[in-house]
Design an enzyme around this catalytic site. Sequence first.
Site, PDB file in Angstrom:
ATOM      1  N   HIS A  22      42.116  31.764  -6.954  1.00  0.00           N
ATOM      2  CA  HIS A  22      42.566  30.699  -4.935  1.00  0.00           C
ATOM      3  C   HIS A  22      43.339  31.600  -5.420  1.00  0.00           C
ATOM      4  CE1 HIS A  22      44.780  27.772  -2.840  1.00  0.00           C
ATOM      5  NE2 HIS A  22      45.571  27.020  -4.011  1.00  0.00           N
ATOM      6  N   ASP A  54      41.326  35.965   1.755  1.00  0.00           N
ATOM      7  CA  ASP A  54      42.003  37.087   0.717  1.00  0.00           C
ATOM      8  C   ASP A  54      41.086  37.874   0.869  1.00  0.00           C
ATOM      9  OD1 ASP A  54      41.802  34.297  -1.090  1.00  0.00           O
ATOM     10  OD2 ASP A  54      43.400  35.878  -0.855  1.00  0.00           O
ATOM     11  N   HIS A 108      33.723  30.415  -1.044  1.00  0.00           N
ATOM     12  CA  HIS A 108      34.753  29.597  -0.777  1.00  0.00           C
ATOM     13  C   HIS A 108      33.624  28.167  -0.929  1.00  0.00           C
ATOM     14  CE1 HIS A 108      37.876  27.248   1.491  1.00  0.00           C
ATOM     15  NE2 HIS A 108      38.751  28.315   1.426  1.00  0.00           N
TER      16      HIS A 108
HETATM   17  C1  SDX Z   1      41.259  30.988  -1.595  1.00  0.00           C
HETATM   18  O1  SDX Z   1      40.312  26.094  -1.100  1.00  0.00           O
HETATM   19  C2  SDX Z   1      40.400  26.554  -0.953  1.00  0.00           C
HETATM   20  O2  SDX Z   1      40.858  26.271   0.423  1.00  0.00           O
HETATM   21  C3  SDX Z   1      41.533  28.157  -1.072  1.00  0.00           C
HETATM   22  C4  SDX Z   1      41.810  28.443   0.110  1.00  0.00           C
HETATM   23  C5  SDX Z   1      42.919  27.929   0.596  1.00  0.00           C
HETATM   24  O3  SDX Z   1      43.794  28.577   1.700  1.00  0.00           O
HETATM   25  O4  SDX Z   1      43.815  27.545   0.110  1.00  0.00           O
HETATM   26  O5  SDX Z   1      40.798  28.771   1.152  1.00  0.00           O
HETATM   27  C6  SDX Z   1      42.084  29.686  -0.689  1.00  0.00           C
HETATM   28  O6  SDX Z   1      41.441  30.619  -2.537  1.00  0.00           O
HETATM   29  C7  SDX Z   1      40.467  31.821  -0.950  1.00  0.00           C
HETATM   30  C8  SDX Z   1      39.217  32.436  -1.788  1.00  0.00           C
HETATM   31  C9  SDX Z   1      39.301  33.003  -2.816  1.00  0.00           C
HETATM   32  N1  SDX Z   1      38.942  33.164  -4.104  1.00  0.00           N
HETATM   33  C10 SDX Z   1      37.932  33.875  -4.735  1.00  0.00           C
HETATM   34  O7  SDX Z   1      37.715  35.283  -3.455  1.00  0.00           O
HETATM   35  C11 SDX Z   1      37.936  34.433  -5.499  1.00  0.00           C
HETATM   36  C12 SDX Z   1      35.742  34.886  -5.228  1.00  0.00           C
HETATM   37  N2  SDX Z   1      34.804  33.568  -4.581  1.00  0.00           N
HETATM   38  C13 SDX Z   1      34.727  32.529  -5.882  1.00  0.00           C
HETATM   39  O8  SDX Z   1      35.284  32.956  -7.215  1.00  0.00           O
HETATM   40  C14 SDX Z   1      34.182  31.074  -5.261  1.00  0.00           C
HETATM   41  O9  SDX Z   1      33.358  32.062  -4.462  1.00  0.00           O
HETATM   42  C15 SDX Z   1      35.258  29.927  -4.958  1.00  0.00           C
HETATM   43  C16 SDX Z   1      36.045  29.911  -6.433  1.00  0.00           C
HETATM   44  C17 SDX Z   1      36.073  30.588  -4.213  1.00  0.00           C
HETATM   45  C18 SDX Z   1      34.531  29.183  -4.910  1.00  0.00           C
HETATM   46  O10 SDX Z   1      33.283  29.028  -5.685  1.00  0.00           O
HETATM   47  P1  SDX Z   1      32.444  27.398  -5.515  1.00  0.00           P
HETATM   48  O11 SDX Z   1      32.983  26.610  -4.664  1.00  0.00           O
HETATM   49  O12 SDX Z   1      32.810  26.683  -6.617  1.00  0.00           O
HETATM   50  O13 SDX Z   1      31.471  27.679  -5.946  1.00  0.00           O
HETATM   51  P2  SDX Z   1      30.475  28.126  -6.802  1.00  0.00           P
HETATM   52  O14 SDX Z   1      31.426  28.920  -8.006  1.00  0.00           O
HETATM   53  O15 SDX Z   1      29.328  26.970  -7.237  1.00  0.00           O
HETATM   54  O16 SDX Z   1      29.671  28.891  -6.549  1.00  0.00           O
HETATM   55  C19 SDX Z   1      28.242  28.393  -5.640  1.00  0.00           C
HETATM   56  C20 SDX Z   1      27.379  29.713  -5.780  1.00  0.00           C
HETATM   57  C21 SDX Z   1      26.894  30.663  -7.660  1.00  0.00           C
HETATM   58  O17 SDX Z   1      25.827  31.033  -8.270  1.00  0.00           O
HETATM   59  P3  SDX Z   1      24.394  30.076  -8.527  1.00  0.00           P
HETATM   60  O18 SDX Z   1      24.962  29.314  -9.762  1.00  0.00           O
HETATM   61  O19 SDX Z   1      23.911  28.876  -7.411  1.00  0.00           O
HETATM   62  O20 SDX Z   1      23.601  31.003  -9.053  1.00  0.00           O
HETATM   63  O21 SDX Z   1      27.529  31.418  -5.513  1.00  0.00           O
HETATM   64  C22 SDX Z   1      28.029  31.933  -6.309  1.00  0.00           C
HETATM   65  C23 SDX Z   1      28.323  31.375  -7.866  1.00  0.00           C
HETATM   66  O22 SDX Z   1      27.830  32.683  -9.151  1.00  0.00           O
HETATM   67  N3  SDX Z   1      29.351  32.452  -6.102  1.00  0.00           N
HETATM   68  C24 SDX Z   1      29.906  33.796  -6.046  1.00  0.00           C
HETATM   69  C25 SDX Z   1      30.923  34.215  -5.429  1.00  0.00           C
HETATM   70  N4  SDX Z   1      31.542  33.183  -5.273  1.00  0.00           N
HETATM   71  C26 SDX Z   1      30.441  32.205  -5.857  1.00  0.00           C
HETATM   72  N5  SDX Z   1      28.643  35.599  -6.470  1.00  0.00           N
HETATM   73  C27 SDX Z   1      29.863  36.293  -6.565  1.00  0.00           C
HETATM   74  N6  SDX Z   1      30.518  36.735  -6.436  1.00  0.00           N
HETATM   75  C28 SDX Z   1      31.478  35.937  -5.941  1.00  0.00           C
HETATM   76  N7  SDX Z   1      32.793  35.823  -5.163  1.00  0.00           N
END
Ligand code: SDX
Length: 431
Positions: A265, A364, A306
């Site tokens: 997050h 971020d 996201h």
């Molecule tokens: C913020 O919610 C909000 O609004 C948050 C925010 C706010 O203003 O409050 O916008 C602020 O928190 C932004 C997000 C910051 N976090 C990151 O940058 C961390 C890296 N990103 C993630 O871990 C991920 O993308 C999330 C947590 C942000 C979202 O995760 P989800 O929606 O649960 O998606 P998921 O984990 O189910 O991913 C879907 C697919 C998966 O692959 P498959 O299982 O389909 O093969 O996408 C892949 C994931 O492995 N994936 C990534 C990835 N993010 C998702 N693979 C590599 N790198 C990534 N960053």
Amino acid sequence: MKKTVTLTFSDGSPSIELPIEQGTYGKPVIDIRELGPHGYFTHDPGFTATSSCNSAITYIDGDEGLLYYRGYPIEELAYQSDYMEVCYLLNHGELPTAGQKMAFENSIRHHSLLHDQMENVFRGFRRSAHPMAVMIGVTGAMSAFYHEGTDLFDPRHREIVAHRLIAKIPTVAAWAYKFNEGQPFVYPQNHLSYAENFMHMMFSTPCEPYQPRPVLARALDRIFILHADHEQNASTSTVRLAGSSGANPYACVAAGMASLWGPLHGGANEAVLKMLDEMGDVSRIPEYIKRAKDKADTFRLMGFGHRVYKNMDPRARIIRQTCYEVLDELDLRDDPQFKIAMELERIALEDDYFISRKLYPNVDFYSGIIFRAMGIPPSMFTVMFALARTSGWVAQWNEMLSDPAHKIGRPRQLYTGATRREYVSLDQRRA
Ligand code: SDX
């Protein structure tokens, strides 16, 4: 004619008709509150498709990459408004008149001091404590200073809570930094703007005059606007759930800060800089892209992806532009991290793994580069996020308590544990 959906069951059980509600924008929702008496719950771990409340504050269109605060597009607010005006907008629902804005800013300025005894709370931490731990502890401690006499059902009391938190959070954030650095706390100056005041408390010392650079103050004010609110994200949902029991709002905001601290997050901005530092050079980008795709590897590309945005986060576009402005102002255009970030974004956006999963840079991805260029250390990046998001948290908390129909949040579960069994005395137990 109200739109409904009918649940039919393959075992011939009686069908259930449920109402469908449509908001101003966004996907319609199926109101499932009537399911309980029919013997069913819904199941949605992580709330991937579940609405938790009505809200009129922020709207995100993840497919189109849109973000509105009270109906105003983030791009217009970021370039035409300022953070104080956005705080007023989020909390009151309308842009202020000149008189309302002056009165609001005056109230915020005159709540920026911390209770003198709060210094002792800072001093209870080790000097090396993470600034987020300090911010959470100090904000939670405010509940000990402001508890008796706060009637949460009085709108004026709730407004004072909002003003106190918006006003004091920059002081708490800057003092957490000063405490880490072993420098004396610097008191707010009421003649400065909100962003200038924060920079003054962060960077000035008693030894020499300090003047915040206007370009940097403007950039910081814009970054505060971009981070102010974002629908029912994890930390905002935490504040709402904690606040739904009528708990002390300062303690509820501290709970929201704890949730924001997670690297998935708001902790992602600090994690992005660590990742760029670890990469060290654009030549190592393919190695990290490979790791990000490898399911056996827990590594994820920080600052990418996201839950809602399946298009570029509109805030990331604005922050990238702001990055150029700040690095130009500081003559750091050749900043190595910025170059790695730009190349990483280019490569990832051409890679099918990211394209097929609609993984784009989020808010971020670039913010840490700006903060570091300004002299803010990575350990303070999430503190900056929490500072700005406090205005959204208090607006959402206030919206929840203003709703006479609001109820304490109490999710149900799918029980997968043991069936009923008899107690076994200690002497009868076998490993
Ligand atoms: C913020 O919610 C909000 O609004 C948050 C925010 C706010 O203003 O409050 O916008 C602020 O928190 C932004 C997000 C910051 N976090 C990151 O940058 C961390 C890296 N990103 C993630 O871990 C991920 O993308 C999330 C947590 C942000 C979202 O995760 P989800 O929606 O649960 O998606 P998921 O984990 O189910 O991913 C879907 C697919 C998966 O692959 P498959 O299982 O389909 O093969 O996408 C892949 C994931 O492995 N994936 C990534 C990835 N993010 C998702 N693979 C590599 N790198 C990534 N960053």
